[in-house]
Design a protein around this motif. Structure first.
Motif, short mmCIF file in Angstrom:
data_model
loop_
_atom_site.label_atom_id
_atom_site.label_comp_id
_atom_site.label_asym_id
_atom_site.label_seq_id
_atom_site.Cartn_x
_atom_site.Cartn_y
_atom_site.Cartn_z
N UNK A 55 0.81 -1.22 0.00
CA UNK A 55 0.00 0.00 0.00
C UNK A 55 0.84 1.26 0.00
N UNK A 56 2.06 1.19 0.55
CA UNK A 56 2.94 2.34 0.62
C UNK A 56 4.29 1.94 0.02
N UNK A 57 4.36 1.89 -1.29
CA UNK A 57 5.54 1.38 -1.99
C UNK A 57 6.58 2.45 -2.27
N UNK A 58 6.16 3.72 -2.38
CA UNK A 58 7.10 4.79 -2.71
C UNK A 58 6.62 6.11 -2.11
N UNK A 59 7.58 6.93 -1.71
CA UNK A 59 7.28 8.28 -1.20
C UNK A 59 7.01 9.19 -2.38
N UNK A 60 5.93 9.99 -2.28
CA UNK A 60 5.69 10.96 -3.35
C UNK A 60 5.65 12.40 -2.84
N UNK A 61 5.64 12.61 -1.52
CA UNK A 61 5.70 13.97 -1.00
C UNK A 61 5.10 14.08 0.38
N UNK A 62 5.11 15.29 0.91
CA UNK A 62 4.50 15.58 2.21
C UNK A 62 4.03 17.03 2.17
N UNK A 63 2.97 17.31 2.91
CA UNK A 63 2.44 18.68 2.91
C UNK A 63 1.66 18.93 4.19
N UNK A 64 1.60 20.20 4.53
CA UNK A 64 0.74 20.64 5.62
C UNK A 64 -0.57 21.09 5.01
N UNK A 65 -1.67 20.71 5.66
CA UNK A 65 -2.99 21.13 5.25
C UNK A 65 -3.58 21.94 6.40
N UNK A 66 -3.91 23.19 6.09
CA UNK A 66 -4.48 24.07 7.11
C UNK A 66 -5.98 24.16 6.91
N UNK A 67 -6.72 23.96 7.99
CA UNK A 67 -8.17 24.06 7.97
C UNK A 67 -8.59 25.17 8.92
N UNK A 68 -9.40 26.07 8.43
CA UNK A 68 -9.91 27.15 9.25
C UNK A 68 -11.41 26.98 9.41
N UNK A 69 -11.88 26.99 10.65
CA UNK A 69 -13.31 26.87 10.95
C UNK A 69 -13.75 28.17 11.59
N UNK A 70 -14.74 28.79 10.98
CA UNK A 70 -15.30 30.01 11.53
C UNK A 70 -16.79 29.77 11.77
N UNK A 71 -17.19 29.75 13.04
CA UNK A 71 -18.58 29.51 13.38
C UNK A 71 -19.44 30.68 12.93
N UNK A 72 -20.52 30.37 12.28
CA UNK A 72 -21.49 31.38 11.88
C UNK A 72 -22.43 31.67 13.04
N UNK A 73 -22.93 30.62 13.68
CA UNK A 73 -23.75 30.76 14.89
C UNK A 73 -23.83 29.42 15.57
N UNK A 74 -24.26 29.44 16.83
CA UNK A 74 -24.52 28.23 17.60
C UNK A 74 -25.93 28.34 18.15
N UNK A 75 -26.72 27.30 17.97
CA UNK A 75 -28.08 27.31 18.44
C UNK A 75 -28.11 27.23 19.96
N UNK A 76 -29.05 27.95 20.58
CA UNK A 76 -29.23 27.89 22.03
C UNK A 76 -29.84 26.54 22.39
N UNK A 77 -29.36 25.95 23.47
CA UNK A 77 -29.88 24.65 23.89
C UNK A 77 -31.28 24.75 24.46
N UNK A 78 -31.71 25.93 24.90
CA UNK A 78 -33.01 26.10 25.51
C UNK A 78 -34.15 26.15 24.50
N UNK A 79 -33.87 26.33 23.24
CA UNK A 79 -34.93 26.49 22.24
C UNK A 79 -35.62 25.22 21.94
#
Length: 79
Positions: A55-79
């Protein structure tokens, strides 16, 4: 806003198809000189055999993947 970094180790299997291993919480300042030898250990170990296919016969590279999460809103638990 929440930002995370993952390190993706990229390989090819014996058929030339792309494979990857994603490492969460990896150090974010690794260099090729540090990562490549570790990846080569994976290739040389032959422990990821899939019905006779390396399954891993040869190296082809390496990279960093950056993920940014920006919350739009969070629902109130009381609703």
């Amino acid at each position: 806003m929440n930002e995370t970094y993952n390190l993706e180790l990229l390989f090819e299997n014996e058929e030339g198809k792309s494979r990857k291993i994603t490492l969460r919480h990896a150090l974010n300042d690794l260099t090729e000189e540090e990562v490549l030898p570790a990846m080569q250990v994976i290739v040389d170990s032959d422990v990821f055999d899939d019905d006779g296919l390396d399954r891993y016969a040869a190296v082809s590279g390496a990279r960093y993947v950056r993920t940014t999460v920006e919350d739009l809103f969070e629902a109130d638990e009381e609703q």
